[in-house]
Structure formats: structure tokens, C-alpha cells
Scaffold this active site. Structure first.
Site, mmCIF file in Angstrom:
data_model
loop_
_atom_site.group_PDB
_atom_site.id
_atom_site.type_symbol
_atom_site.label_atom_id
_atom_site.label_comp_id
_atom_site.label_asym_id
_atom_site.label_seq_id
_atom_site.Cartn_x
_atom_site.Cartn_y
_atom_site.Cartn_z
ATOM 1 N N ASP A 157 -49.025 -4.489 76.672
ATOM 2 C CA ASP A 157 -49.712 -4.395 78.139
ATOM 3 C C ASP A 157 -49.347 -3.004 79.001
ATOM 4 O OD1 ASP A 157 -46.856 -4.480 77.964
ATOM 5 O OD2 ASP A 157 -46.213 -5.798 79.590
ATOM 6 N N ARG A 202 -44.485 -11.793 78.285
ATOM 7 C CA ARG A 202 -43.975 -12.423 79.613
ATOM 8 C C ARG A 202 -44.916 -12.273 80.839
ATOM 9 N NH1 ARG A 202 -38.557 -9.400 80.165
ATOM 10 N NH2 ARG A 202 -39.725 -7.739 78.947
ATOM 11 N N ASP A 247 -45.999 -6.627 73.537
ATOM 12 C CA ASP A 247 -46.849 -7.321 74.554
ATOM 13 C C ASP A 247 -48.199 -6.817 74.785
ATOM 14 O OD1 ASP A 247 -44.833 -8.915 75.118
ATOM 15 O OD2 ASP A 247 -43.930 -8.138 76.981
ATOM 16 N N GLN A 304 -41.407 -13.617 66.370
ATOM 17 C CA GLN A 304 -42.724 -12.854 66.714
ATOM 18 C C GLN A 304 -42.277 -11.365 66.779
ATOM 19 O OE1 GLN A 304 -45.300 -14.925 69.944
ATOM 20 N NE2 GLN A 304 -43.215 -15.622 69.945
ATOM 21 N N ARG A 305 -41.031 -11.133 67.003
ATOM 22 C CA ARG A 305 -40.412 -9.581 67.374
ATOM 23 C C ARG A 305 -40.218 -9.037 65.894
ATOM 24 N NH1 ARG A 305 -37.962 -9.197 73.084
ATOM 25 N NH2 ARG A 305 -36.218 -8.726 71.856
ATOM 26 N N THR A 328 -44.078 -1.974 72.176
ATOM 27 C CA THR A 328 -43.773 -3.275 72.667
ATOM 28 C C THR A 328 -44.828 -4.134 72.082
ATOM 29 O OG1 THR A 328 -43.792 -4.759 74.570
ATOM 30 C CG2 THR A 328 -45.441 -2.738 74.669
ATOM 31 N N GLY A 357 -37.663 -4.590 74.490
ATOM 32 C CA GLY A 357 -37.652 -5.549 73.330
ATOM 33 C C GLY A 357 -38.101 -4.746 72.058
ATOM 34 N N ARG A 376 -31.568 -3.415 77.061
ATOM 35 C CA ARG A 376 -32.009 -3.367 78.595
ATOM 36 C C ARG A 376 -30.848 -2.734 79.383
ATOM 37 N NH1 ARG A 376 -36.923 -5.925 77.695
ATOM 38 N NH2 ARG A 376 -36.800 -7.612 76.079
ATOM 39 N N ASP A 387 -43.644 -1.167 79.314
ATOM 40 C CA ASP A 387 -43.773 -0.523 80.508
ATOM 41 C C ASP A 387 -42.650 -0.310 81.263
ATOM 42 O OD1 ASP A 387 -43.330 -3.201 80.515
ATOM 43 O OD2 ASP A 387 -44.425 -3.746 82.119
HETATM 44 N N1 LIG Z 1 -37.902 0.824 87.474
HETATM 45 C C1 LIG Z 1 -37.248 1.186 86.523
HETATM 46 N N2 LIG Z 1 -36.410 2.212 86.955
HETATM 47 C C2 LIG Z 1 -35.581 2.652 85.960
HETATM 48 N N3 LIG Z 1 -35.426 2.423 84.689
HETATM 49 C C3 LIG Z 1 -36.204 0.962 84.339
HETATM 50 C C4 LIG Z 1 -37.314 0.671 85.301
HETATM 51 N N4 LIG Z 1 -37.660 -0.299 84.536
HETATM 52 C C5 LIG Z 1 -36.875 -0.697 83.570
HETATM 53 N N5 LIG Z 1 -36.444 0.530 83.174
HETATM 54 C C6 LIG Z 1 -35.420 0.644 81.976
HETATM 55 O O1 LIG Z 1 -36.211 0.250 80.949
HETATM 56 C C7 LIG Z 1 -35.351 -0.639 80.049
HETATM 57 C C8 LIG Z 1 -36.513 -1.556 79.502
HETATM 58 O O2 LIG Z 1 -37.419 -2.300 80.428
HETATM 59 P P1 LIG Z 1 -37.856 -3.903 80.320
HETATM 60 O O3 LIG Z 1 -36.805 -4.605 80.172
HETATM 61 O O4 LIG Z 1 -38.818 -4.049 81.277
HETATM 62 O O5 LIG Z 1 -38.684 -3.626 78.629
HETATM 63 P P2 LIG Z 1 -39.947 -3.137 78.364
HETATM 64 O O6 LIG Z 1 -39.762 -1.491 77.988
HETATM 65 O O7 LIG Z 1 -41.095 -3.176 79.194
HETATM 66 O O8 LIG Z 1 -40.101 -3.673 76.836
HETATM 67 P P3 LIG Z 1 -40.575 -4.983 76.507
HETATM 68 O O9 LIG Z 1 -41.393 -5.487 77.777
HETATM 69 O O10 LIG Z 1 -41.655 -4.736 75.202
HETATM 70 O O11 LIG Z 1 -39.299 -5.925 76.276
HETATM 71 C C9 LIG Z 1 -34.698 -1.323 81.207
HETATM 72 O O12 LIG Z 1 -33.276 -2.205 80.825
HETATM 73 C C10 LIG Z 1 -34.213 -0.182 82.185
HETATM 74 O O13 LIG Z 1 -33.186 0.514 81.654
HETATM 75 O O1 LIG Z 2 -35.444 -10.417 74.073
HETATM 76 P P1 LIG Z 2 -35.422 -10.757 75.292
HETATM 77 O O2 LIG Z 2 -34.679 -9.978 76.281
HETATM 78 O O3 LIG Z 2 -35.142 -12.177 75.796
HETATM 79 O O4 LIG Z 2 -37.012 -10.441 76.022
HETATM 80 C C1 LIG Z 2 -37.967 -11.276 75.709
HETATM 81 C C2 LIG Z 2 -39.302 -10.659 76.355
HETATM 82 O O5 LIG Z 2 -39.398 -9.371 75.525
HETATM 83 C C3 LIG Z 2 -40.551 -9.457 75.121
HETATM 84 O O6 LIG Z 2 -40.762 -10.050 73.751
HETATM 85 C C4 LIG Z 2 -41.237 -8.177 74.865
HETATM 86 O O7 LIG Z 2 -40.514 -7.396 74.114
HETATM 87 C C5 LIG Z 2 -41.708 -10.400 75.822
HETATM 88 O O8 LIG Z 2 -42.802 -10.948 75.449
HETATM 89 C C6 LIG Z 2 -40.393 -11.381 76.188
HETATM 90 O O9 LIG Z 2 -40.870 -11.939 77.328
HETATM 91 MG MG LIG Z 3 -42.289 -4.864 79.412
#
Ligand SMILES: Nc1ncnc2c1ncn2[C@@H]1O[C@H](COP(=O)(O)OP(=O)(O)OP(=O)(O)O)[C@@H](O)[C@H]1O
Ligand SMILES: O=P(O)(O)OC[C@H]1O[C@](O)(CO)[C@@H](O)[C@@H]1O
Ligand SMILES: [Mg+2]
Length: 328
Positions: free
Chosen positions: A135, A177, A133, A260-261, A131, A16, A77, A108
Site C-alpha cells: 500500500d 488492513r 500490504d 502470510q507474513r 510491507t 509488520g 510497533r 506507510d
Molecule cells: N504518524 C506517525 N508518527 C510517528 N510515528 C509513526 C506514525 N505512524 C506510524 N509510526 C511509527 O511506525 C510504526 C509502524 O507503523 P504501522 O504500525 O502503521 O506499520 P507499517 O509501517 O505501516 O507496516 P505494516 O502496515 O506493514 O504493518 C508505528 O508503531 C510507529 O512507531
Molecule cells: O501483526 P499485527 O500487529 O496484528 O498486524 C496485522 C496487520 O499487519 C499487516 O500484516 C501488515 O504488516 C496487515 O495486513 C495486518 O492488518
Molecule cells: Mg501499514
């Protein structure tokens, strides 16, 4: 001490988007130029790495982006990057451009991807916590969290105006989330009647009791904050349960969602992302790989990504206690 082997770094934003990602990218690019490195922007996160959406950046690319919300590199993603085959293609593309190190700005999940990539291909990678979040361990705050909390609080202030005028009870759902950081901050910062977060289950009876006590005390403007990943459900679900117990209440639900983003980063997020952008480049040059740069007590700290992504950063008990005291 500097690792002379690194001459070309790639930077991407993933997951995100978060306010401050642009200023983090700017800081990465500016400090890379300071150290005479070339920088490649990888567009749309890991998706762009796989699809070879990669472009050399110059100083014009990063002009006037510090103050802008979103991420000019775009984000995505990528399911393909979760597969070994996808990551192999990504590695081949990096090699093709001669990129010898990577800065990954994301949450994460994105950092989990960076850790795997480093383990599999040995590409020096450093993560920045980007992020809303909040987290991630290894940093007091993540890039974007402060702006998101400010946005949420400003929106809730407006909701309280109309809630008070109509003697209504509002359930406001905020993002997060699996984490209640935005919720607990917004709850304290907006004088919420109660705050429901994923980390702590609040039985519906406790919530009803609290609302009844407030009613007796003639407290106005009831706003209950619900984190989207709450254990008892989202704002809509909880409002329906409450309605059964308190049929006389005029109940409304607002889901703040993606607003919020967005938005221009706060001064806190600009400072945090700028400091961490510099720390990312300097970390790479000093051989700090597979780590996340964070800020703890206003000092840059490099934490192994493996530790930063573990699920051990919970909402502070003290914040939870304060929220409870102030809402009764
Ligand atoms: N276990 C994993 N192995 C390989 N790639 C991963 C894995 N987990 C996440 N990724 C990669 O990172 C991208 C982003 O991860 P995710 O959708 O969990 O968002 P995030 O980085 O945690 O950010 P946010 O939670 O703020 O949206 C995923 O779409 C994927 O491409
Ligand atoms: O925009 P998307 O892919 O629906 O993701 C929403 C999620 O991303 C976050 O905004 C973190 O980036 C979470 O708080 C929320 O659950
Ligand atoms: Mg995350």
C-alpha cells in the site's frame, strides 16, 4: 556529488515484518561496506531506537539471512515514537552513537515516522517499502508482497481441494488492513468465485447473485476471498450474512492470518529488496533525503516520502475487472 558527511548509517525494520526484509538489510549493510561506511543495526524498530537497542553490524551478522523470512533485526510497533518526547529520545540515542543517516524499512506508518523525524531533527533518512500490504505509492510492488501472495495462493489451493471434495463454500480471509492487493491477486490467482476488497464495496445481494449463477452453472469449489479490512466486514461476518440467504450451503471460514507474513522470500522479493538496499545507501550518499526508494518499471525511483504514503495507491481497476470477468 557524494555527501562525505555521512560515515555511519543506522538501519531498522518497523511495522509488520515482511519476507525480504532480511535481504534488504543485508543489501544495505553490504553496500555500506562497499562505500566504506559503518552500519548500526537498530533492533525492534523505533522501539529499539528509543531504548538504545543499537549494535554495530559486521559481515558475520548478515551471513545466511538473505533467504530467511522475518527480520533478524526484529520489528515492533512503537507508540512512544508517535510522541514528540519519544522521538527526542530516539534522536539523542542516534547522536550518542554518531549515526548520521537512517534507513527505515517498513510500511506507510514506519515511513510516516521517518518523515516526521527528518522534519523535526534533520536526520538524513531514506525509506524502503517493506510491507506485505503493497500500500505504498512510488513503487510497483513492496518488499514481501509477492511472497505473501504466493503463500496465500498455495494455502487457497489446498482449501479448494477439500472444498471440492465436500461441495462446500469457503470464505477465506487474507491480510491487508486497508488494502485489497493481496486479496485481488489471490482471487485472480486461485480462481475465486468472488473477491471482496476494502477499496470497493460489493453489496451482499451481488455476491449472492453471483453464487447462485455459479450454482446453476454447476461450478465446483466455491472459494470467496475476503480482505480483512473489507467494507462489508471480515470473512466470518460475511459468511453469516450469506448463510441467511443460502441456508442449504455448507459454509466454512478460514482466516489465513499471520502465516502470510512468514516464509522464505520469493526470487522476486529477493531481487527487489537487494536492489532497493543498494539504492538506499547510494541515495543517501547522493543527498537524497526524506525519500523512499522504489522500483517502477524495473528502474529505481526516489519518491518523496510524503507522496509515497498518501493514500492514492488503489487496487488497479483493470485487476478488479479481470477478477470479475474470471469469476462469472
Ligand atoms: N504518524 C506517525 N508518527 C510517528 N510515528 C509513526 C506514525 N505512524 C506510524 N509510526 C511509527 O511506525 C510504526 C509502524 O507503523 P504501522 O504500525 O502503521 O506499520 P507499517 O509501517 O505501516 O507496516 P505494516 O502496515 O506493514 O504493518 C508505528 O508503531 C510507529 O512507531
Ligand atoms: O501483526 P499485527 O500487529 O496484528 O498486524 C496485522 C496487520 O499487519 C499487516 O500484516 C501488515 O504488516 C496487515 O495486513 C495486518 O492488518
Ligand atoms: Mg501499514
Amino acid at each position: 556529488m557524494e555527501n562525505k558527511a555521512i560515515t555511519k548509517i543506522g538501519v531498522l525494520t518497523s511495522g509488520g515484518d515482511a519476507p525480504g526484509m532480511n535481504s534488504a538489510v543485508r543489501a544495505v549493510v553490504r553496500s555500506a561496506f562497499y562505500y566504506k561506511l559503518e552500519v548500526f543495526g537498530i533492533y525492534r524498530g523505533y522501539e529499539g531506537l528509543i531504548q538504545d537497542d543499537i549494535k554495530k553490524l559486521n559481515s558475520r551478522d548478515i551471513a545466511y539471512i538473505l533467504e530467511r523470512g522475518g527480520t533478524f533485526l526484529k520489528s515492533a510497533r512503537s507508540d512512544e515514537f508517535r510522541t514528540p518526547e519519544g522521538r527526542k529520545i530516539a534522536y539523542e540515542n542516534l547522536k550518542k552513537h554518531g549515526i548520521d543517516a537512517l534507513v527505515v524499512i517498513g510500511g506507510d506508518g514506519s515511513l510516516t515516522g521517518a518523515h516526521l523525524f527528518y522534519k523535526e531533527f534533520g536526520v538524513p533518512a531514506i525509506g524502503l517499502p517493506g510491507t506485505i500490504d503493497n500500500d505504498l505509492a512510488g513503487t510497483d510492488f513492496t518488499i514481501g508482497f509477492d511472497t505473501a501472495c504466493n503463500t496465500a495462493i498455495q494455502a487457497i489451493d489446498k482449501i479448494r481441494d477439500t472444498a471440492t471434495s465436500h461441495d462446500r463454500l469457503f470464505f477465506v480471509e487474507v491480510m491487508g488492513r486497508d488494502a485489497g492487493f493481496i486479496a485481488i491477486n489471490a482471487g485472480i490467482g486461485s480462481a475465486a468465485a468472488a473477491t471482496l476488497i476494502p477499496e470497493k464495496k460489493m453489496p451482499i445481494e451481488t455476491l449472492i447473485e453471483r453464487l447462485k449463477v455459479r450454482e446453476k452453472a454447476k461450478k465446483q469449489a466455491n472459494v470467496v476471498i475476503v480482505a480483512e479490512g473489507g467494507k462489508s466486514g471480515g470473512a466470518l461476518e460475511i459468511s453469516q450474512k450469506v448463510k441467511k440467504f443460502l441456508p442449504n450451503y455448507d459454509i466454512k471460514v478460514t482466516i489465513l492470518g499471520h502465516l502470510q507474513r512468514g516464509g522464505s522470500p520469493t526470487s522476486f522479493d529477493r531481487l527487489l529488496s537487494s536492489k532497493l538496499g543498494v539504492a538506499a545507501v547510494e541515495g543517501l550518499l547522493h543527498g537524497k533525503y526524506d525519500v523512499m526508494a522504489g522500483l517502477i518499471n524495473n528502474k529505481v525511483v526516489y519518491t518523496p516520502i510524503k507522496r509515497a504514503i498518501v493514500d492514492d495507491k488503489d487496487v488497479d481497476e483493470e485487476d478488479f475487472r479481470v477478477a470479475k470477468i474470471l469469476s462469472t
